[in-house]
Scaffold this motif. Structure first.
Motif, PDB file in Angstrom:
ATOM      1  N   ASP A   1       2.439  -3.476   0.711  1.00  0.00           N
ATOM      2  CA  ASP A   1       3.762  -2.904   0.568  1.00  0.00           C
ATOM      3  C   ASP A   1       3.752  -1.421   0.930  1.00  0.00           C
ATOM      4  OD1 ASP A   1       5.135  -5.125  -0.083  1.00  0.00           O
ATOM      5  OD2 ASP A   1       5.280  -4.738  -2.237  1.00  0.00           O
ATOM      6  N   VAL A   2       4.954  -0.889   1.158  1.00  0.00           N
ATOM      7  CA  VAL A   2       5.081   0.516   1.526  1.00  0.00           C
ATOM      8  C   VAL A   2       4.654   1.396   0.362  1.00  0.00           C
ATOM      9  CG1 VAL A   2       6.898   0.114   3.215  1.00  0.00           C
ATOM     10  CG2 VAL A   2       7.513   0.505   0.807  1.00  0.00           C
ATOM     11  N   PHE A   3       4.140   2.548   0.703  1.00  0.00           N
ATOM     12  CA  PHE A   3       3.788   3.609  -0.228  1.00  0.00           C
ATOM     13  C   PHE A   3       2.643   3.246  -1.174  1.00  0.00           C
ATOM     14  CE2 PHE A   3       8.587   4.156   0.170  1.00  0.00           C
ATOM     15  CZ  PHE A   3       8.479   5.005   1.267  1.00  0.00           C
ATOM     16  N   VAL A   4       1.894   2.173  -0.884  1.00  0.00           N
ATOM     17  CA  VAL A   4       0.742   1.842  -1.736  1.00  0.00           C
ATOM     18  C   VAL A   4      -0.318   2.904  -1.511  1.00  0.00           C
ATOM     19  CG1 VAL A   4      -1.102   0.199  -2.166  1.00  0.00           C
ATOM     20  CG2 VAL A   4       1.229  -0.607  -1.785  1.00  0.00           C
ATOM     21  N   LYS A   5      -0.780   3.493  -2.621  1.00  0.00           N
ATOM     22  CA  LYS A   5      -1.731   4.586  -2.521  1.00  0.00           C
ATOM     23  C   LYS A   5      -2.371   4.815  -3.895  1.00  0.00           C
ATOM     24  CE  LYS A   5      -0.399   8.133  -0.207  1.00  0.00           C
ATOM     25  NZ  LYS A   5       0.290   9.394   0.188  1.00  0.00           N
ATOM     26  N   GLY A   6      -3.678   4.985  -3.910  1.00  0.00           N
ATOM     27  CA  GLY A   6      -4.335   5.429  -5.128  1.00  0.00           C
ATOM     28  C   GLY A   6      -4.844   4.339  -6.027  1.00  0.00           C
ATOM     29  N   GLY A   7      -5.120   3.148  -5.543  1.00  0.00           N
ATOM     30  CA  GLY A   7      -5.756   2.122  -6.362  1.00  0.00           C
ATOM     31  C   GLY A   7      -4.766   1.223  -7.072  1.00  0.00           C
ATOM     32  N   THR A   8      -5.252   0.605  -8.158  1.00  0.00           N
ATOM     33  CA  THR A   8      -4.451  -0.386  -8.880  1.00  0.00           C
ATOM     34  C   THR A   8      -4.392  -0.032 -10.370  1.00  0.00           C
ATOM     35  OG1 THR A   8      -6.375  -1.784  -9.271  1.00  0.00           O
ATOM     36  CG2 THR A   8      -5.091  -2.219  -7.266  1.00  0.00           C
TER      37      THR A   8
END
Length: 378
Positions: free
Chosen positions: A99-106
């Motif tokens: 998805d858009v803007f996925v950043k920095g892990g979970t």
């Protein structure tokens, strides 16, 4: 939404009620020129994005930094407009790693973290409810200012999105000085299918900041005039007409008095009537003091001008001395006054009789000293 609006109106009413008790007066104002009542404001705080899956992440982890900047103008003490920028960053959650803007892990539940830079450019209509319901007061400490508006939201991060949004908020304004205010602003924005979502999304934020008011600031207040009932106005008109008629009558009387010829009043002198004479003696004394001669002389003239007989009666103070002593003293006082009339001022002894009453209670004004007298009367 309706409950929120009702809460704002009730809060404004309570603030206004207490403010009216303290201020005592409400004011209307003169509208200023276009160059007056401009302001610029800025603030910092936090904001939270509400997307399709954001509830899967802890609320605290979704708080992102926020910055507010606005420029506006108050057209009246109650109505104003501003253009504003809100934004900086937004955070979300999604189950899809692509998805858009996925950043920095979970997150711990496996949802992927989203983070993107966001800007909200909008224009708002401001309503100062404190001035609207309580009347304008320049040094009011607290003002309740809700607003509504619309604008464009833009994501600075790739991919770029542009979405229309409806804005609403509440500014709690605290006066620091004539030029500076402290603001606590609560705001929200609602969007449709925003930033990759599939349903309505929104964002809420809270910031604390300052507002600087450019000159010319403030408003010229005019005290409001209360309405007077028509019946009271009629009574006032009747009273004014009555006073006018009385004034006209006095003017006519004054003119008549000025035009009236003066009357010659001839005062006839009454001859041969002597007024009553009261001669006062010191305690235990029967000698006539020289200060009494002036009064005795005037009475003597009147006695000589008449053919009547007058009685000189002596008295003594009952509270001083025995009854026998007071009787003797009162006789001496009467004889002393008779002798002065005859020997000093030439009154005929045949016009005078001597009488005496001894000691008596207060004869004049409840004063014992005024019972020590001799009285000459017809």
């Amino acid at each position: 939404m309706k409950k929120g609006l009702l809460f704002i109106l009730l809060a404004a009413g309570s603030v206004c009620l207490s403010a009216q008790e303290k201020e005592g007066k409400t004011y209307t104002v003169e509208t200023n020129r276009f160059g007056a009542n401009w302001f610029i404001s800025g603030g910092v705080g936090g904001q939270v994005y509400f997307g399709d899956n954001d509830s899967k992440a802890d609320f605290g982890k979704r708080i992102a930094p926020a910055v507010d900047v606005a420029v506006g103008k108050w057209f009246t003490p109650s109505i104003g407009l501003r253009v504003a920028y809100n934004g900086l960053q937004a955070k979300g959650a999604t189950p899809n790693a692509n998805d858009v803007f996925v950043k920095g892990g979970t997150y711990s539940n496996g949802y992927h973290k989203q983070k993107w830079n966001l800007a909200n450019f909008h224009g708002d209509v401001l309503f100062n409810l404190s001035n609207m319901f309580c009347g304008y007061k320049e040094d009011r400490v607290y003002s309740l200012i809700p607003y509504v508006g619309a604008g464009l939201l833009h994501s600075w991060s790739d991919p770029h999105f542009d979405e229309l949004g409806v804005n609403a908020g509440l500014i709690n304004r605290f006066r620091i000085s004539s030029a500076l205010d402290l603001n606590v602003e609560l705001r929200g924005v609602l969007m449709k299918d925003a930033f990759g979502g599939k349903s309505k999304e929104g964002m809420a934020g809270a910031t604390v900041g300052l507002t600087y008011k450019f000159k010319k600031r403030g408003w010229k207040g005019i005290s409001t005039v209360p309405m007077v009932p028509e019946s009271q106005l009629d009574a006032m008109r009747d009273r004014m007409n009555s006073l006018k008629n009385e004034n006209d009558a006095l003017k006519r009387d004054l003119v008549d008095a000025r035009n009236k010829k003066p009357e010659v009043v001839v005062q006839k002198e009454v001859v041969g009537v002597a007024p009553r004479l009261v001669v006062v003696f010191n305690i235990g004394k029967s000698s006539v003091s020289k200060r009494e001669y002036l009064n005795i002389e005037s009475v003597a003239k009147a006695i000589k001008a008449s053919d009547k007989t007058y009685t000189v009666c002596g008295y003594a103070d009952k509270g001083t001395g025995s009854a026998a002593y007071n009787l003797k003293l009162s006789k001496k006082r009467a004889e002393a006054v008779r002798d002065v009339l005859v020997k000093e001022f030439g009154v005929s002894a045949s016009q005078l009789k001597v009488d005496y009453k001894g000691g008596v209670s207060n004869m004049f004004y409840n004063d014992a000293s005024l019972s020590r007298v001799a009285i000459v009367e017809e």
